[in-house]
Every structure is written in structure tokens, then in C-alpha cells.
Design an enzyme around this catalytic site. Structure first.
Site, mmCIF file in Angstrom:
data_model
loop_
_atom_site.group_PDB
_atom_site.id
_atom_site.type_symbol
_atom_site.label_atom_id
_atom_site.label_comp_id
_atom_site.label_asym_id
_atom_site.label_seq_id
_atom_site.Cartn_x
_atom_site.Cartn_y
_atom_site.Cartn_z
ATOM 1 N N LYS A 282 0.879 -1.172 0.000
ATOM 2 C CA LYS A 282 0.000 0.000 0.000
ATOM 3 C C LYS A 282 0.911 1.214 0.000
ATOM 4 O O LYS A 282 1.562 1.516 1.007
ATOM 5 C CB LYS A 282 -0.913 -0.007 1.230
ATOM 6 N N GLY B 141 -8.296 9.286 8.886
ATOM 7 C CA GLY B 141 -8.629 9.462 10.288
ATOM 8 C C GLY B 141 -9.727 10.459 10.580
ATOM 9 O O GLY B 141 -10.048 10.699 11.741
ATOM 10 N N ALA C 296 -9.562 5.112 3.391
ATOM 11 C CA ALA C 296 -9.422 6.206 4.352
ATOM 12 C C ALA C 296 -10.613 7.161 4.368
ATOM 13 O O ALA C 296 -11.279 7.367 3.354
ATOM 14 C CB ALA C 296 -8.156 7.029 4.096
ATOM 15 N N GLY C 297 -10.839 7.697 5.554
ATOM 16 C CA GLY C 297 -11.839 8.741 5.723
ATOM 17 C C GLY C 297 -13.224 8.255 6.096
ATOM 18 O O GLY C 297 -14.112 9.059 6.364
ATOM 19 N N ASN D 119 -9.620 1.790 9.117
ATOM 20 C CA ASN D 119 -8.952 1.402 10.352
ATOM 21 C C ASN D 119 -9.562 2.118 11.555
ATOM 22 O O ASN D 119 -10.181 1.522 12.426
ATOM 23 C CB ASN D 119 -7.456 1.693 10.229
ATOM 24 N N THR D 120 -9.433 3.453 11.536
ATOM 25 C CA THR D 120 -9.798 4.231 12.717
ATOM 26 C C THR D 120 -11.262 4.050 13.118
ATOM 27 O O THR D 120 -11.576 3.990 14.312
ATOM 28 C CB THR D 120 -9.519 5.728 12.449
#
Lengths: 257, 65
Positions: free
Chosen positions: A96, A157, A184-185, A206-207
Site C-alpha cells: 500500500k 482518520g 481512508a476517511g 482502520n480508525t
């Protein structure tokens, strides 16, 4: 769902491994998520420490595809060196590729990204570039040899969801046969469902799971949302329209006026 | 000679990268290495000679997003 460099994944869920309250919760969340891919990183190891080994054992026992990242790299050369170290550590050509260009937004540096992608594709890596919805950048990355694109939904994040649906729809439409991952996001399962409904092949987050009050429950919620969005896309959604149209037939209505 | 290991100034006696890893306590750990920002594969560590002032980076698997 498209395959990724010839690999057909069992699910469209790619899940990060950072920021969980504990390794046990990471393990439980992953198992609930049914994610097919785990993103990982490389970091400095202290002499005599075995932190890396414990983590690596946990990930191997999950039995999922590993996708190392170049997180935190701000130059092409830094990302290339990190990718080579990751390939040796994790025994995979998948990478990645992150080349960050802006510290506050963590927006990719398009020039460094293309430069690194060119080198890594030439070196035999299967590059998953963290990019934006920019069509020209997408073109350059494909020219460099990337066979997958990973446009952001929003800055890493933030949990803002798909902040530029028009741009993402355009990207999806422009390259219908290129496997694409929204990376992401994302903050909520409904946003993951939206990405899948738009025709993206997978989501990476992830977050939103790791920082939820209950990461295990949130992992399960994302898994269901991703499957729902995927199924909705294959079910060929209706076209939206501006004016109302009654769903109940008018024929046979009693004349009561 | 004095080198840098993961950003920390360190005095080492060994000269090959492989021997320096042993001397610095990395032993059989699963790590990857770079010297002066260039990747050094595991197969080249025994012949790769470190010089005074070199910057050695030693990394291991970690959590990531």
C-alpha cells in the site's frame, strides 16, 4: 468484485491493525469483520524487544492477506526503501503505497506517488497506491504499472465519509475495469455501504473500527454494511428522479370525489 | 567505531551488518535493515561492511492502517 492482481478476495473488507485498545480486541474485531486483508506497517525495533514478533504471530494466525504500507513516508525514495523492507519482512509483493504531501490533510504527493509507483512496479511490487479522486493522477498511476487504485473517501482518520461523491463517481466511471478500493476517511458503516453502492470493489478502513467504543461490534456493523452495499450494486438500483411517482396503482381506485 | 542505530549513537566493534545486528542484541529477531537510507537485503548482511558514521535502520512488523 474485481480481483486484485489476480487474487479474488472472499470479502470486500480490508481492515487496518493500528490503534486498537489491545491485541485481544484487534484479534476479536478482525474475526468479526471477516476482513480479507490486514494492513500492517514497519517500524523501528528496539534491541532485544520482540514486539514485532508478537504482532506478526497474531496477524499470521488471522489467516488473511497482508498488505504492508509505507505510512509516514514523504518522499519517493523513503517509500521505496520502506517497501523493500516490508516485502522482506512480510514476504509479499503487495504494498500500500503512501507518499504524503501535506501534513495536515495527509493528502498524497501526486508527483512523489507516481515516481515511487514507477520504481516499485518495475521492481516487481503489486502496488496499491493511496491516491485521490484526481483523474489525471489515476491515469499516471495506471501508466506507471499500477493495476489497482485506492482513492480516499476523505483525509485519513477524519471519519467524514465520501466528501467528493462526484469525483469518485467520475473516477469509477472513467476506469470501470480497474479494481478500486475506497481507502481512508470512512467513519460509519453507511458510508462504506455508499462506497460499495457506487461500484467500488472494496473499502479499507482502520480508525472507524479501532477507535469505536466497541470495536468488535463496529467491525461487525461494517462487515454487514459492506455486504449490503455490494448486494445493492449487483441488484441494479433504480434511477433517482426529480418528480414523484405513485407506487400504489391508480387503476381501480374508488371514485369518491 | 561509532555509528547510528535507529537514530541512537552506538559504539560497535563488528564491521559487517550481520555481525553488528548480533552485537547490538538483535540476534534472531525478524527484522529488515537499511543503511544510509538504502535497503540491505538479509542475504547481503554478512558481506555488507559498515563504516564509521553510517546510519543503520532496523525495523520489524508493526500495526498499520
Amino acid at each position: 468484485m474485481n480481483s486484485f492482481y489476480g487474487v479474488k478476495l472472499p470479502t470486500a473488507f480490508m481492515l487496518g491493525t493500528a490503534n486498537y485498545p489491545s491485541p485481544a480486541i484487534l484479534d476479536a474485531a478482525f474475526r468479526q469483520s471477516q476482513a480479507s486483508v490486514a494492513t500492517v506497517s514497519v517500524r523501528r525495533e528496539a534491541a532485544g524487544a520482540r514486539a514485532g514478533e508478537g504482532f506478526w504471530r497474531l496477524i499470521r494466525e488471522l489467516g488473511v492477506q497482508v498488505l504492508p504500507n509505507t505510512a509516514g513516508c514523504h518522499t519517493a525514495s523513503e517509500a521505496v526503501t520502506t517497501a523493500h523492507m516490508a516485502r522482506e519482512l512480510f514476504d509479499t509483493n503487495w504494498i500500500k503505497l503512501e507518499v504524503i504531501g501535506h501534513s495536515d490533510s495527509l493528502q498524497p504527493d501526486p508527483f512523489g506517488l507516481v515516481e515511487a509507483a514507477t520504481i516499485l512496479c518495475r521492481d516487481g511490487f503489486k502496488v496499491f497506491p493511496y491516491t485521490t479522486e484526481d483523474l489525471v493522477l489515476a491515469d499516471r498511476l495506471l501508466d506507471a504499472g499500477c493495476e489497482v487504485l485506492m482513492p480516499w473517501g476523505a483525509p485519513i482518520g477524519t471519519g467524514l465519509g465520501l466528501i467528493n461523491p462526484y469525483g469518485l463517481r467520475s473516477l469509477r466511471a472513467q476506469y470501470p475495469h480497474v479494481p478500486m478500493v475506497i481507502d481512508a476517511g470512512l467513519g460509519l458503516p453507511s458510508q462504506a455501504a455508499q462506497a460499495m453502492e457506487m461500484g467500488f470493489d472494496a473499502v479499507l478502513l482502520n480508525t472507524a473500527v479501532a477507535k469505536a467504543g466497541d470495536p468488535v461490534a463496529m467491525a461487525c456493523a461494517f462487515a454487514k454494511a459492506i455486504k449490503a452495499g455490494q448486494l445493492a450494486k449487483t441488484a441494479d438500483p433504480m434511477e433517482p428522479r426529480d418528480m414523484a411517482e405513485p407506487s400504489t396503482p391508480l387503476i381501480g381506485k374508488a371514485f369518491l370525489q | 567505531m561509532k555509528i547510528s542505530i535507529n537514530g541512537v549513537a552506538t559504539e560497535v566493534a563488528a564491521t559487517s551488518l550481520d555481525a553488528i545486528l548480533q552485537e547490538a542484541g538483535y540476534g534472531d529477531l525478524r527484522v529488515a535493515t537499511a543503511v544510509n537510507r538504502n535497503f540491505v537485503p538479509v542475504g547481503q548482511r554478512s558481506t555488507y561492511q559498515i563504516e564509521a558514521g553510517d546510519a543503520v535502520e532496523i525495523v520489524a512488523p508493526r500495526q498499520g492502517g
